[in-house]
Design an enzyme around this catalytic site. Structure first.
Site, mmCIF file in Angstrom:
data_model
loop_
_atom_site.group_PDB
_atom_site.id
_atom_site.type_symbol
_atom_site.label_atom_id
_atom_site.label_comp_id
_atom_site.label_asym_id
_atom_site.label_seq_id
_atom_site.Cartn_x
_atom_site.Cartn_y
_atom_site.Cartn_z
ATOM 1 C CB ILE A 151 -0.976 -0.027 1.202
ATOM 2 C CG1 ILE A 151 -1.933 -1.221 1.051
ATOM 3 C CG2 ILE A 151 -1.759 1.271 1.304
ATOM 4 C CD1 ILE A 151 -2.786 -1.521 2.270
ATOM 5 N NE ARG A 231 -5.600 -4.050 11.007
ATOM 6 C CZ ARG A 231 -6.074 -4.092 9.770
ATOM 7 N NH1 ARG A 231 -6.307 -2.971 9.114
ATOM 8 N NH2 ARG A 231 -6.326 -5.242 9.176
ATOM 9 C CD GLU A 260 -10.822 0.220 13.724
ATOM 10 O OE1 GLU A 260 -10.065 1.163 13.491
ATOM 11 O OE2 GLU A 260 -10.910 -0.788 12.993
ATOM 12 C CG HIS A 287 -11.137 -0.634 9.365
ATOM 13 N ND1 HIS A 287 -10.418 -1.112 10.420
ATOM 14 C CD2 HIS A 287 -10.499 -1.096 8.249
ATOM 15 C CE1 HIS A 287 -9.401 -1.831 9.970
ATOM 16 N NE2 HIS A 287 -9.431 -1.826 8.649
ATOM 17 C CG PHE A 290 -11.920 -3.049 3.159
ATOM 18 C CD1 PHE A 290 -12.459 -2.369 4.226
ATOM 19 C CD2 PHE A 290 -12.725 -3.950 2.472
ATOM 20 C CE1 PHE A 290 -13.768 -2.589 4.626
ATOM 21 C CE2 PHE A 290 -14.037 -4.180 2.867
ATOM 22 C CZ PHE A 290 -14.554 -3.487 3.951
HETATM 23 P P1 NAD Z 1 2.822 -4.863 3.635
HETATM 24 O O1 NAD Z 1 3.186 -6.024 4.483
HETATM 25 O O2 NAD Z 1 2.924 -4.968 2.163
HETATM 26 O O3 NAD Z 1 3.713 -3.603 4.082
HETATM 27 C C1 NAD Z 1 3.948 -3.275 5.424
HETATM 28 C C2 NAD Z 1 5.295 -2.594 5.521
HETATM 29 O O4 NAD Z 1 5.518 -2.249 6.895
HETATM 30 C C3 NAD Z 1 6.472 -3.503 5.095
HETATM 31 O O5 NAD Z 1 7.229 -2.868 4.073
HETATM 32 C C4 NAD Z 1 7.279 -3.669 6.385
HETATM 33 O O6 NAD Z 1 8.675 -3.778 6.178
HETATM 34 C C5 NAD Z 1 6.907 -2.396 7.138
HETATM 35 N N1 NAD Z 1 7.194 -2.500 8.560
HETATM 36 C C6 NAD Z 1 6.907 -3.548 9.377
HETATM 37 N N2 NAD Z 1 7.369 -3.276 10.628
HETATM 38 C C7 NAD Z 1 7.914 -2.041 10.577
HETATM 39 C C8 NAD Z 1 8.542 -1.214 11.537
HETATM 40 N N3 NAD Z 1 8.715 -1.623 12.811
HETATM 41 N N4 NAD Z 1 8.966 0.003 11.155
HETATM 42 C C9 NAD Z 1 8.832 0.413 9.863
HETATM 43 N N5 NAD Z 1 8.255 -0.330 8.899
HETATM 44 C C10 NAD Z 1 7.801 -1.541 9.263
HETATM 45 O O7 NAD Z 1 1.351 -4.420 4.099
HETATM 46 P P2 NAD Z 1 0.253 -3.624 3.250
HETATM 47 O O8 NAD Z 1 -0.592 -4.596 2.537
HETATM 48 O O9 NAD Z 1 0.917 -2.523 2.523
HETATM 49 O O10 NAD Z 1 -0.637 -3.030 4.454
HETATM 50 C C11 NAD Z 1 -0.208 -1.899 5.196
HETATM 51 C C12 NAD Z 1 -1.168 -1.632 6.354
HETATM 52 O O11 NAD Z 1 -2.486 -1.332 5.858
HETATM 53 C C13 NAD Z 1 -1.348 -2.804 7.326
HETATM 54 O O12 NAD Z 1 -1.388 -2.291 8.644
HETATM 55 C C14 NAD Z 1 -2.720 -3.365 6.976
HETATM 56 O O13 NAD Z 1 -3.304 -4.022 8.092
HETATM 57 C C15 NAD Z 1 -3.449 -2.066 6.628
HETATM 58 N N6 NAD Z 1 -4.653 -2.232 5.807
HETATM 59 C C16 NAD Z 1 -5.730 -1.449 6.106
HETATM 60 C C17 NAD Z 1 -6.894 -1.552 5.356
HETATM 61 C C18 NAD Z 1 -8.088 -0.667 5.657
HETATM 62 O O14 NAD Z 1 -9.196 -0.979 5.218
HETATM 63 N N7 NAD Z 1 -7.914 0.438 6.372
HETATM 64 C C19 NAD Z 1 -6.957 -2.472 4.307
HETATM 65 C C20 NAD Z 1 -5.828 -3.257 4.015
HETATM 66 C C21 NAD Z 1 -4.677 -3.126 4.771
#
Ligand code: NAD
Length: 320
Positions: A151, A231, A260, A287, A290
């Site tokens: 994302i 999150r 939330e 939320h 997505f």
């Molecule tokens: P992803 O796993 O592709 O990317 C997450 C990134 O976070 C990775 O590059 C990882 O290296 C990095 N990361 C992990 N720990 C870290 C730290 N301590 N410090 C810095 N970077 C760190 O995940 P994604 O699919 O891109 O999702 C990103 C976020 O979006 C997640 O929290 C997911 O739950 C959330 N999300 C929300 C919705 C929504 O409806 N709001 C929908 C889908 C995903």
């Protein structure tokens, strides 16, 4: 096999019924809780969305459970430790809409930069002067992207389309993408000091819980805006409220918030949540980042594949 689906919509039921004709199916529009878990006590496969909290109390009542397939990317609503103890396989939908969530992050950014809905109300209905709308350009502003996974990358792509400078922070740097897309990795304090807009795209882990807290907010550039579609617990709500009250930040776009469920399920708000939801420079969506017609279809089709693969002992999209 008995397969139970919670938090389902009618169109999903139709598709699932067609696909898993030979299995015993259970559907509920509700979230799974200790109150209704008895209805599926014999289930072997369970599919939920993020509002169903799969903890020890729930798992204790599902002795035959073999697979949980969450219809989400995030899996912090499932106690993996309890699943491991019981040998329950957990899988997710690793990607279904990186563009969908990134587009939503920009919808929140644009609410703050262009004030679309506020202008409509305040200028058209309340006859406020446009000059009081506090709109600003994105072009040439600096956006700090925290988490450059799927994302995060999609958000960078969109930001570049707006002509923004991009700074990024991640524990795993994708240097190749940084070169191709022309953005720069910096450490967290530097990103916070230099960014006009900070957008969060990290997974929720022990390390990222309260990544933005009272201490890290001190680095944030005065007047910056914060966007969170990752999150809720990645931001310490107390620190966020303090930053807004002291005008350290000028606004926030939040698709997620700590606790939330108070808002989404129980309609019982804490004083901090009340403050955030009534603040004119805070845009909250429940939320829903997505959600798009296309993304929910991708979620369902991956969930079907997850179940079909498990049934032939070739489970995919496993959460280790
Ligand atoms: P992803 O796993 O592709 O990317 C997450 C990134 O976070 C990775 O590059 C990882 O290296 C990095 N990361 C992990 N720990 C870290 C730290 N301590 N410090 C810095 N970077 C760190 O995940 P994604 O699919 O891109 O999702 C990103 C976020 O979006 C997640 O929290 C997911 O739950 C959330 N999300 C929300 C919705 C929504 O409806 N709001 C929908 C889908 C995903």
């Amino acid at each position: 096999m008995q397969i139970s689906f919670f938090e389902t919509h009618p169109w999903e039921k139709e598709e699932l019924k067609k696909t898993f004709k030979s299995h015993k199916l259970f559907f509920s529009d509700d979230i799974l809780t200790v109150k209704n878990v008895r209805k599926v006590k014999d289930t072997e496969i369970l599919s939920v969305y993020i509002c169903s909290k799969i903890n020890k109390d729930i798992l204790d009542q599902l002795p035959n459970l073999k697979l949980i397939t969450t219809r989400s990317t995030g899996f912090d609503h499932i106690s993996l430790e309890e699943c491991r103890k019981r040998g329950i396989v957990v899988c997710n939908v690793p990607s279904y809409g990186e563009n969908t969530v990134a587009e939503h992050a920009f919808a929140l950014i644009l609410e703050l930069s262009r004030r679309v809905s506020q202008t409509r109300k305040e200028v058209l209905e309340n006859k406020k002067p446009i000059a009081e709308m506090n709109c600003f350009d994105l072009k040439r502003k600096t956006i700090g992207v925290i988490g450059t996974g799927k994302i995060g990358q999609s958000s960078i792509h969109i930001a570049k389309g707006f002509g923004m400078n991009v700074l990024a922070y991640d524990i795993f740097k994708n240097e190749e993408a940084a070169k191709t897309m022309n953005y720069t990795y910096v450490d967290l304090p530097e990103l916070l000091k230099k960014s006009d807009i900070i957008t969060l795209h990290v997974l929720l882990t022990d390390q990222t819980r309260h990544l933005l807290n009272e201490k890290t907010f001190k680095y944030v550039k005065k007047g910056a805006i914060i966007i969170n579609t990752s999150r809720g617990p990645v931001i310490d709500t107390r620190a966020l409220v303090k930053a807004l009250r002291s005008n350290k930040i000028s606004g926030a776009g939040l698709d997620v918030m700590e606790n939330e469920d108070n808002i989404l399920e129980h309609n019982k708000l804490s004083p901090d949540q009340k403050y955030l939801l009534s603040h004119q420079d805070v845009f909250f969506t429940p939320h829903s980042a997505f959600y798009s017609k296309e993304s929910v279809q991708r979620i369902l089709f991956t969930t079907i594949e997850n179940i079909q693969s498990f049934l032939i002992n070739k489970a995919i999209n496993l959460i280790k």
